[in-house]
Design a protein around this motif. Structure first.
Motif, PDB file in Angstrom:
ATOM      1  N   GLY A   1     131.702  62.548  31.919  1.00 38.23           N
ATOM      2  CA  GLY A   1     132.232  62.096  30.621  1.00 38.23           C
ATOM      3  C   GLY A   1     133.463  61.257  30.837  1.00 38.23           C
ATOM      4  O   GLY A   1     133.592  60.552  31.849  1.00 38.23           O
TER       5      GLY A   1
ATOM      6  N   GLU B   1     130.722  68.511  32.672  1.00 36.70           N
ATOM      7  CA  GLU B   1     129.733  67.431  32.734  1.00 36.70           C
ATOM      8  C   GLU B   1     130.394  66.057  32.858  1.00 36.70           C
ATOM      9  O   GLU B   1     131.569  65.892  32.520  1.00 36.70           O
ATOM     10  CB  GLU B   1     128.862  67.435  31.472  1.00 36.70           C
TER      11      GLU B   1
ATOM     12  N   GLN C   1     140.333  73.815  27.717  1.00 37.84           N
ATOM     13  CA  GLN C   1     139.138  74.661  27.769  1.00 37.84           C
ATOM     14  C   GLN C   1     139.135  75.732  26.688  1.00 37.84           C
ATOM     15  O   GLN C   1     138.729  76.866  26.905  1.00 37.84           O
ATOM     16  CB  GLN C   1     139.028  75.272  29.165  1.00 37.84           C
TER      17      GLN C   1
ATOM     18  N   ASN D   1     133.818  76.198  31.000  1.00 35.50           N
ATOM     19  CA  ASN D   1     133.691  74.744  30.954  1.00 35.50           C
ATOM     20  C   ASN D   1     132.638  74.293  31.952  1.00 35.50           C
ATOM     21  O   ASN D   1     132.675  74.689  33.121  1.00 35.50           O
ATOM     22  CB  ASN D   1     135.052  74.109  31.287  1.00 35.50           C
ATOM     23  N   PHE D   2     131.714  73.449  31.494  1.00 41.79           N
ATOM     24  CA  PHE D   2     130.606  73.006  32.349  1.00 41.79           C
ATOM     25  C   PHE D   2     130.935  71.758  33.154  1.00 41.79           C
ATOM     26  O   PHE D   2     130.191  71.397  34.058  1.00 41.79           O
ATOM     27  CB  PHE D   2     129.359  72.767  31.495  1.00 41.79           C
TER      28      PHE D   2
ATOM     29  N   ARG E   1     127.837  63.146  23.603  1.00 41.37           N
ATOM     30  CA  ARG E   1     127.090  64.018  24.518  1.00 41.37           C
ATOM     31  C   ARG E   1     126.333  65.059  23.694  1.00 41.37           C
ATOM     32  O   ARG E   1     126.786  66.190  23.522  1.00 41.37           O
ATOM     33  CB  ARG E   1     128.053  64.692  25.504  1.00 41.37           C
TER      34      ARG E   1
ATOM     35  N   GLU F   1     136.515  71.595  22.793  1.00 43.68           N
ATOM     36  CA  GLU F   1     135.888  70.348  23.213  1.00 43.68           C
ATOM     37  C   GLU F   1     134.415  70.620  23.513  1.00 43.68           C
ATOM     38  O   GLU F   1     134.000  71.758  23.752  1.00 43.68           O
ATOM     39  CB  GLU F   1     136.624  69.762  24.416  1.00 43.68           C
ATOM     40  N   ASP F   2     133.610  69.549  23.509  1.00 44.97           N
ATOM     41  CA  ASP F   2     132.158  69.744  23.431  1.00 44.97           C
ATOM     42  C   ASP F   2     131.484  70.124  24.747  1.00 44.97           C
ATOM     43  O   ASP F   2     130.263  70.323  24.778  1.00 44.97           O
ATOM     44  CB  ASP F   2     131.480  68.505  22.838  1.00 44.97           C
ATOM     45  N   ASP F   3     132.256  70.243  25.853  1.00 44.78           N
ATOM     46  CA  ASP F   3     131.630  70.670  27.105  1.00 44.78           C
ATOM     47  C   ASP F   3     131.875  72.153  27.389  1.00 44.78           C
ATOM     48  O   ASP F   3     131.688  72.615  28.512  1.00 44.78           O
ATOM     49  CB  ASP F   3     132.116  69.827  28.289  1.00 44.78           C
TER      50      ASP F   3
ATOM     51  N   GLY G   1     129.313  65.561  37.566  1.00 46.57           N
ATOM     52  CA  GLY G   1     129.555  66.921  37.120  1.00 46.57           C
ATOM     53  C   GLY G   1     130.217  67.780  38.186  1.00 46.57           C
ATOM     54  O   GLY G   1     130.163  67.501  39.381  1.00 46.57           O
TER      55      GLY G   1
ATOM     56  N   THR H   1     125.529  68.614  25.445  1.00 43.11           N
ATOM     57  CA  THR H   1     126.642  69.552  25.589  1.00 43.11           C
ATOM     58  C   THR H   1     127.041  70.125  24.231  1.00 43.11           C
ATOM     59  O   THR H   1     127.337  71.315  24.108  1.00 43.11           O
ATOM     60  CB  THR H   1     127.859  68.882  26.246  1.00 43.11           C
TER      61      THR H   1
END
Length: 394
Positions: free
Chosen positions: A236, A234, A165, A231-232, A16, A103-105, A242, A19
């Motif tokens: 995944g 998205e 998160q 945290n968004f 991603r 984490e990447d989000d 989302g 993100t």
């Protein structure tokens, strides 16, 4: 309090790029000491459909200028999956002494690193902590009703659940978990002393095994009352679409945080979001019994309620004491001795633990959390069902 640590920042990433780019931009803008290492561990895709995203993530990771210190990009030689990559990231605590795992989000506050340093300095030697959260919680993950920790003289509370998160670990904390995992494995069943929902979690989710670990070892995470990450949600691995369910306001300005020793804190909660009885008894000094279990959210299975007395929202006969359901949070009614019949202290044998009674108790809690506004409880039940569906997606 221990000597200040400068944890490395470790990001497990997959496919991603958008993100990850957002997270990296927030890290670059944050107040991070010079010399802080950044490590990106990038999982290799197992399916062809993920390869374009993987290529874009690699390009972004290698091209990103990290203004605060050395940067390392680790490309995994084979597909590890989300759990494998997150656990690999966690294991890097052994190399650096302590890490911030993102984490990447996620997106971080400008002050996230200062909080991590201060929390590490205060709690690194506390053996009952499994880790430090950078994110606070606004809802009970089992009922999707609000979770409101009691206020005390600190900027933190303690909970026997982990969070995806934003986490902080010392080498000792992660090693203890890794040693336990090597013996016990990842399987979680309804026989474990965790919420039944965890037994249905997919294999690519690590929250269930962490919940089992925390319950088995009687360890906790320390959480901030004001969030340092958000945290968004998205799409995944875990979300087909989302969601903004996990969004929290960020503390962007505070530089000094108040911490409390674990033994002194009142806001200490088990793996069902229930306050520990010994902490509640410090405030509710007029309780007629001293040995009891807290079941205010009514989410514990019957076999998990072993005490002779229960403080519960479920229907019961011949209660020893009753309390209203008016003050916030629920336990405040017990502390304040609020008159009413919404909550009860009763012998376990006198509490109705049936499925129907449990649903009735949670429905009454819905009305309480909606502040008894007509129609709100029904909307909250719908919200809970939607949340469960989102949690099973992706």
């Amino acid at each position: 309090m221990t000597q200040a640590m400068n944890p490395a920042i470790v990001i497990p990433a997959f496919c991603r790029p958008a993100t990850l780019e957002r997270l990296l931009a927030s890290l670059a803008a944050a107040e991070v000491p010079a010399g802080t290492p950044l490590v990106l561990t990038i999982d290799r895709p197992a399916e062809e459909r993920h390869r374009p995203g993987h290529t874009a993530v690699l390009h972004l990771a290698h091209g990103f200028h990290w203004p605060h210190g050395p940067k390392e990009v680790r490309q995994q030689p084979e597909h590890m999956g989300l759990v494998g990559n997150v656990f690999h990231a966690g294991s890097l605590a052994a190399d650096f002494g302590a890490i911030v795992l993102l984490e990447d989000d996620l997106l971080v506050s400008r002050r996230f690193y200062g909080y991590a340093q201060q929390a590490l300095a205060y709690y690194a030697a506390e053996p009952r902590l499994a880790g430090i959260s950078l994110n606070t919680l606004w809802f009970n993950g089992f009922t999707h009703q609000p979770f409101i920790p009691l206020l005390d003289d600190g900027d933190v509370y303690f909970l026997q659940l982990s969070t995806p998160q934003g986490q902080v670990y010392t080498a000792r904390q992660w090693a203890h978990f890794a040693e336990w995992l090597a013996v016990n494995g990842r399987e979680v069943t309804t026989a474990d002393n965790v919420h039944a929902l965890f037994a249905a979690f997919p294999a690519d989710d690590w929250l269930a095994v962490k919940a089992k670990y925390l319950a088995a070892t009687q360890k906790y995470y320390v959480y901030p009352r004001e969030s340092l990450t958000t945290n968004f949600g998205e799409p995944g691995t875990h979300f087909a679409q989302g969601t903004t369910l996990f969004q929290m306001p960020l503390q962007q300005f505070r530089r000094e945080f108040r911490f409390m020793p674990f033994d002194d804190a009142v806001a200490v909660y088990d793996g069902f979001y229930e306050i520990l009885p010994d902490r509640l008894s410090r405030m509710a000094v007029n309780l007629p019994v001293t040995a009891y279990e807290v079941d205010l959210y009514a989410t514990k299975a019957a076999h998990q309620l072993q005490a002779d007395y229960l403080l519960t929202s479920r229907p019961c006969r011949q209660p020893v004491a009753t309390y209203g359901r008016e003050m916030w949070p629920l336990e405040a009614n017990v502390i304040g001795g609020v008159a009413g019949t919404g909550l009860s202290l009763a012998r376990r044998a006198d509490v109705d633990l049936s499925v129907a009674a449990t649903r009735a108790a949670q429905g009454d809690n819905d009305r309480y959390f909606s502040r008894y506004r007509t129609g709100e409880a029904g909307r909250r039940r719908l919200f809970r069902r939607m949340g469960r569906l989102l949690g099973r997606g992706g």
